[in-house]
Design an enzyme around this catalytic site. Sequence first.
Site, PDB file in Angstrom:
ATOM      1  N   GLU A  45       0.920  -1.394  -0.114  1.00 52.75           N
ATOM      2  CA  GLU A  45      -0.046   0.112   0.102  1.00 52.75           C
ATOM      3  C   GLU A  45       1.042   1.298   0.016  1.00 52.75           C
ATOM      4  O   GLU A  45       0.542   2.098  -0.666  1.00 52.75           O
ATOM      5  CB  GLU A  45      -1.093  -0.038   1.176  1.00 52.75           C
ATOM      6  N   TYR A 128      -6.572   6.625   4.323  1.00 49.15           N
ATOM      7  CA  TYR A 128      -6.792   5.597   3.029  1.00 49.15           C
ATOM      8  C   TYR A 128      -5.750   4.360   3.530  1.00 49.15           C
ATOM      9  O   TYR A 128      -6.342   3.327   3.445  1.00 49.15           O
ATOM     10  CB  TYR A 128      -6.362   6.024   1.875  1.00 49.15           C
ATOM     11  N   ASP A 146      -9.587   6.284  -2.553  1.00 50.10           N
ATOM     12  CA  ASP A 146      -8.501   6.783  -3.286  1.00 50.10           C
ATOM     13  C   ASP A 146      -9.044   7.573  -4.602  1.00 50.10           C
ATOM     14  O   ASP A 146     -10.052   7.648  -4.869  1.00 50.10           O
ATOM     15  CB  ASP A 146      -7.507   5.808  -3.696  1.00 50.10           C
TER      16      ASP A 146
END
Length: 326
Positions: A45, A128, A146
Amino acid sequence: MELRGPTNFRRLAQLRRPLLAWYDQNRRDLPWRASRDPYHIWVSEVMLQQTRVAAVLPRYEKFLRRFPSVQKLASARVTSVLAEWSGLGYYRRARNLHAAAKEIVRERAGIFPQDSETWRKLPGIGRYTAAAIASIAFGEPVAVLDGNVDRVLRRLLGSNSVRESWNAAQQILDRKRPGDFNQAIMELGAMVCVPGEPLCSQCPIGTLCRTRGRGEARTSKPKQRKVSSSFALATRGDSVFLVQRHADESLMPGMWEMPKVESLIRRDEVLFTVRHSITVSDYLVSVIAQSAAPMARGTWVKYARANKLPLTGLATKILRKANIIE
Ligand code: SF4
């Protein structure tokens, strides 16, 4: 929140099943999707922030081979972490990843947080990223937003602000498979509900879509600024001359690169050129061969060691083109 128009969330709950079925059949086979290990999910991520999947693919597994656990990452020197990050850009991410690994090992005995709120307290983890890790690795029902998800929701529901999109994302989330649902809606944005013209005829939730891409303000990409610059490639035996950027530089502090050439150069001095894009600038870089040290500041570095230094993306590109590093 009340989204404008006739669409309501109860009706939108119907999108969960077809969207998840589409994801199960069509998702790209990406290496981080094979794992539920929070360390692997976290690294992927962070790498994927502001970076294309194609650029992350060759780096992800290599990074995990070098730092196979949070303990290994925490005990590494920051320069080694930056060197392994080389080419991915936005090096603050690597520094934060390293700082957060130290915190997890030092203050949590190497145990990862299991909820998004606690993840958010670590360096470099925003809303996020915290939601992505907690939903994918631990099944917490928290939505992600996102750029891809925001675009899908604006088209699908007519949401017209980031705040509305966050709210909508949380309400339509599948609470039984939150990690898969989050990835499914991101995948839809990346593969079908793409920027520009969405591929609505291939969309698994097209019948529920409020806009089918109509009525969007088309935003054109900001024009890239063309910039020319020159760097000296000085070699001596199996060493190359490199300079380290100052620790208080705002961009890429402490990283290594070739010395910049400020004087005018003749065309016949140019060894080769490379193109390099950074945000809105498109650089045409001329590389000049030199055999002596071009400046007092800097040092001769063996080719084998250059590979292990945190190099700027441009320096990596030049040294690869010159066959100095792999
Ligand atoms: Fe996007 Fe078209 Fe699907 Fe609507 S129907 S969500 S605009 S791809």
